[in-house]
Design an enzyme around this catalytic site. Structure first.
Site, short mmCIF file in Angstrom:
data_model
loop_
_atom_site.label_atom_id
_atom_site.label_comp_id
_atom_site.label_asym_id
_atom_site.label_seq_id
_atom_site.Cartn_x
_atom_site.Cartn_y
_atom_site.Cartn_z
N GLU A 1 -9.42 -0.31 4.95
CA GLU A 1 -10.18 0.14 6.21
C GLU A 1 -11.30 -0.50 6.68
O GLU A 1 -11.87 -1.09 5.83
CB GLU A 1 -10.11 1.62 6.19
CG GLU A 1 -8.82 2.44 5.67
CD GLU A 1 -7.97 2.74 6.90
OE1 GLU A 1 -8.16 1.85 7.81
OE2 GLU A 1 -7.37 3.54 6.71
N HIS B 1 -7.29 -2.43 10.35
CA HIS B 1 -6.75 -2.47 8.76
C HIS B 1 -5.76 -3.41 8.41
O HIS B 1 -4.85 -3.80 9.13
CB HIS B 1 -6.96 -1.00 8.41
CG HIS B 1 -5.48 -0.32 8.56
ND1 HIS B 1 -5.42 0.99 8.35
CD2 HIS B 1 -4.47 -0.64 9.04
CE1 HIS B 1 -4.07 1.27 8.82
NE2 HIS B 1 -3.45 0.35 9.15
N ASP C 1 0.89 -1.22 -0.09
CA ASP C 1 -0.05 -0.03 0.08
C ASP C 1 0.87 1.36 -0.03
O ASP C 1 2.05 1.20 0.28
CB ASP C 1 -1.00 -0.03 1.13
CG ASP C 1 -0.30 -0.24 2.39
OD1 ASP C 1 0.87 -0.17 2.54
OD2 ASP C 1 -0.82 -0.33 3.63
N ASN D 1 -7.19 -0.16 14.04
CA ASN D 1 -8.41 -0.31 13.97
C ASN D 1 -8.79 -1.71 13.27
O ASN D 1 -9.79 -2.03 12.46
CB ASN D 1 -9.21 0.71 12.90
CG ASN D 1 -8.32 1.06 11.53
OD1 ASN D 1 -7.46 0.24 11.45
ND2 ASN D 1 -8.85 2.04 11.08
C1 F6R Z 1 1.61 -0.32 6.04
C2 F6R Z 1 0.30 -1.05 6.12
C3 F6R Z 1 -0.42 -0.81 7.35
C4 F6R Z 1 0.44 -1.21 8.84
C5 F6R Z 1 -0.38 -0.96 10.10
C6 F6R Z 1 0.29 -1.25 11.17
O1 F6R Z 1 2.26 -0.51 4.80
O2 F6R Z 1 -0.10 -1.80 5.37
O3 F6R Z 1 -1.43 -1.67 7.40
O4 F6R Z 1 1.03 -2.47 8.66
O5 F6R Z 1 -0.96 0.14 10.11
O6 F6R Z 1 1.21 -0.39 11.23
P1 F6R Z 1 2.52 -0.52 12.63
O7 F6R Z 1 3.28 -1.49 12.11
O8 F6R Z 1 3.22 0.90 12.24
O9 F6R Z 1 1.74 -0.61 13.68
#
Ligand code: F6R
Length: 240
Positions: A142, A137, A67, A135
């Protein structure tokens, strides 16, 4: 989805990298997808060490984007591509053709989606390492997102735009993300969802206990037909 709890992040990291070593031994040209963000950083560090000691060889592998924030590219510290480039791709010495990433600043975002969908349709994803949003995601899928889609542009949830300050030290005026869709994520040959640290404990519990629902996107991973593993450390797994 099989849950495994590790006493330390190091033990969890070792298990992830062992699986990558094994995959590359069977399929040197494997396609990998690794999330940006903070969670996979220890894995990236370990992979660099492993390459230095010739224990892993990515010379024929490809890395694709999970992403990106719409409006950002690698010039912004904290973007997904900057994280992957600086913490993994450059230290590994990957060649440009080994990296297929979304350009969050592209003027034609539809073309970005088409490029990625074409690549994934042709080669698939052998190994995907995911992080867990506060959340639930997955990538930028989302809460409420359609789970039958390929790569797509999505509106960012308020939780995501609040959490973003940890990457950018400020709240940037970003409202959308570009992400692989659940159709592609679920079709990956091997899925590992990783969560570490106490702040993830509630969403880890909700992920494990909940029926699959797009309101908590991480629960959708339970619908994977191939191996889907959920690796948590002791802190993130404190309620399970
Ligand atoms: C980032 C991504 C997000 C993160 C998620 C957790 O490329 O795909 O889904 O994996 O927001 O983020 P961290 O690891 O920073 O807690």
């Amino acid at each position: 989805m099989k849950v495994e709890k590790f006493v330390t992040v190091e033990a969890l990291t070792n298990k992830v990298t062992e699986k990558m070593i094994k995959l590359l031994a069977d399929k040197p040209e494997a396609v990998f997808c690794i999330a940006g963000g903070e969670t996979p950083l220890p894995v990236m560090k370990k992979l660099i060490q492993l390459q230095k000691t010739n224990k892993i060889d990515f010379s024929k592998a490809t890395f694709i984007s999970l992403d990106e924030w719409i409006g950002l590219d690698r010039t912004t510290k904290g973007s997904c591509i900057q994280t992957l480039e600086d913490h993994l791709f450059q230290p590994l010495g990957l060649r440009a053709e080994q990296i297929k990433f979304f350009d969050g600043k592209a003027t034609n975002l539809t073309a970005e989606l088409t490029k990625m969908n074409t690549f994934v349709a042709a080669y698939g994803i052998d190994f995907i390492l995911l992080g867990l949003g506060m959340n639930g995601h997955i990538g930028f899928n989302e809460p409420g997102v359609t789970t039958e889609a390929n790569a797509q542009i999505v509106g960012l949830d308020e939780v995501t735009t609040t959490v973003m300050t940890k990457y950018f030290n400020e709240k940037l005026p970003l409202t959308q993300g570009i992400t692989l869709g659940f159709r592609q994520i679920l079709d990956a040959n091997q899925i590992i969802l990783m969560a570490t640290g106490e702040k993830k404990a509630e969403i880890v519990k909700a992920t494990i206990e909940g029926e699959p629902t797009s309101q908590v996107p991480s629960t959708i991973l339970k619908q994977a037909q191939n191996e889907a593993l959920f690796f948590v450390d002791r802190a993130a797994g404190k309620f399970i």
